[in-house]
Design an enzyme around this catalytic site. Sequence first.
Site: not given
Ligand SMILES: Cc1ncc(C[n+]2csc(CCOP(=O)(O)OP(=O)(O)O)c2C)c(N)n1
Length: 571
Positions: A115-116, A165, A476
């Site tokens: 488990f785990q 553990k 982005m």
């Molecule tokens: C954990 C994770 N999942 C997906 C991505 C891909 N990704 C890069 S930037 C982005 C959008 C970020 O959106 P937000 O936080 O609203 O910031 P904004 O770009 O609008 O300033 C994504 C989905 C990532 N960098 N990290």
Amino acid sequence: MGEIKTGAEIVWECLIREGVKVVFGYPGGATLPLYDALTKYQDKIKHVLTRHEQGATHAADGYARASGKVGVAMATSGPGATNMVTGIATAMMDSSPLVCITGQVGTAAIGGDAFQETDVTGVTLPITKHNYLIGSIEELAESIREAFFIARTGRPGPVLIDIPKDIQNQTIEFEYPTEPIDLPGYHPPAKASDEAVAAALEMINNAERPVILAGHGVMMSGAMKELRELAEKGSIPVTVTLLGIGCMPDSHPFNIGMMGHHGEAAPNQAIQEADLLIACGMRFDDRVTGNLKTYSPKSKKIHIDIDASEINKNIRVDLGIHADLGAVLRQINPGVTARNRAEWWGKIKDWQEDSNERDILQAQTPVLMAAQAIRAIWEGTGGQAVVVSDVGQHQMLTAQYYDHEEPYTLLTSGGLGTMGFSLPAAIGASFHVKDKEVWVIVGDGSIQMTITELATAVQENANIKIAIMNNGYLGMVRQWQQLFYEARYTETPIFSPDYVKLAEAYGMPGYRIEKKEDIMPIMRQAQAHHGPVLIEFVVEQHDMVYPMVPAGADLHQMLRRPHPRFENMEI
Ligand SMILES: Cc1ncc(C[n+]2csc(CCOP(=O)(O)OP(=O)(O)O)c2C)c(N)n1
């Protein structure tokens, strides 16, 4: 004669001996002995209960980045340990010193799908600098010492120790080992050879158009003064990587700004026209080089790095120096010929004048632009805050519009680009940073990745100010969809909760800002409050980050912000 101690007690004893003041973690079945033993050490070491193990790891990372000390995170076996993985990979990519301690199922159960049970040393092998599965109580103390040594020396990084553990419950006579640590095969050279220094000097003194590329390694080797000396003596422009921001004051006339994908146009053009690149503690990441085949085609290249495997990894160089950067610069600087390089600076000034990206600050737009909000935070904090940014457009805008005068005042996930990093990392940083404000700049997508850590911030009364740039999109990704996928915004519009109500529900003040003129009064209220405060900035939904080097393009082939004076701007 040492005292008889349990394995669990030995862990805390060792942490205290290593100077650890705070541990970020989350308990579980396989760490029950560790948490029970903590009761004896609570006056010497603080444990912070995060709401998720990813949060614990980022918090330890934020603490490490802000303090330069090793950050410590703790989790139980199985899901607890795997929840740490993103945080460990984040630290690995950015060379952040961490020691992660995980509980493991009992020795006899290992390999039986207990488990785990997860083979966490197997899982984290490629994303740790080193890791240990403790096989007996005899090796526990020495392994912990080694883990700290490895995490903080050479090129720093995360080290994981997995402790079954039963070993936590066993007892042994404990004496803290004191003999010097000697790990065969782990001896980074302290300085450069005389030949390498001579070769570097010849290249530097004969160059007409040199550029210094300054990365995170400048700060990690504490070479800020030496870097400045090299630049000033040789009249050499310095461009920084995202993680190098702060290694030279942004206001220093020789600092020409950030290079790369969303770097400034002038440094990218300078790199492409240079006849010499002096790469200092940076790793030619694809986000800084653009197309490798056409990268800085006219230059000779010197690369100084503590990690030998970085040299000639992405870019072939003419001179690789594998040693501590500060030591190498101290060897090189006395031989650098004073020059003014007026012609080269003339070109750079022309490129700088041609840059129009910052016009956005003055734009009269009906909706607040994220760049304007970030610049206002810069003004309101006097440029003196420790800024922890998340990942996305707001991260790049923070790099562009919040100027940094001191090292380690921008903490961000550069290498892995981990959304969800900023809130927990800022909580971690706040345990070290007492003389500055800690500001989180985060997107509406990123905050929702680790939003549960708002509870940790309230429970610890962490003195952090959280500025959410709410543009209603995963901005982005939306930017790429707009530019390269004919504006098909698939799965990038994102719903948010009412952040003001959410802040209040968690027990912290919350504000919403939609207009420029509201920023300063609300910032002043937030600053006057000791403890976490959340401010939502409602910003333009379709803003873009410029300049931008499209994937695979040459570094100087940047998309620039369209020039029409914003009244009828197409964004
Ligand atoms: C954990 C994770 N999942 C997906 C991505 C891909 N990704 C890069 S930037 C982005 C959008 C970020 O959106 P937000 O936080 O609203 O910031 P904004 O770009 O609008 O300033 C994504 C989905 C990532 N960098 N990290």
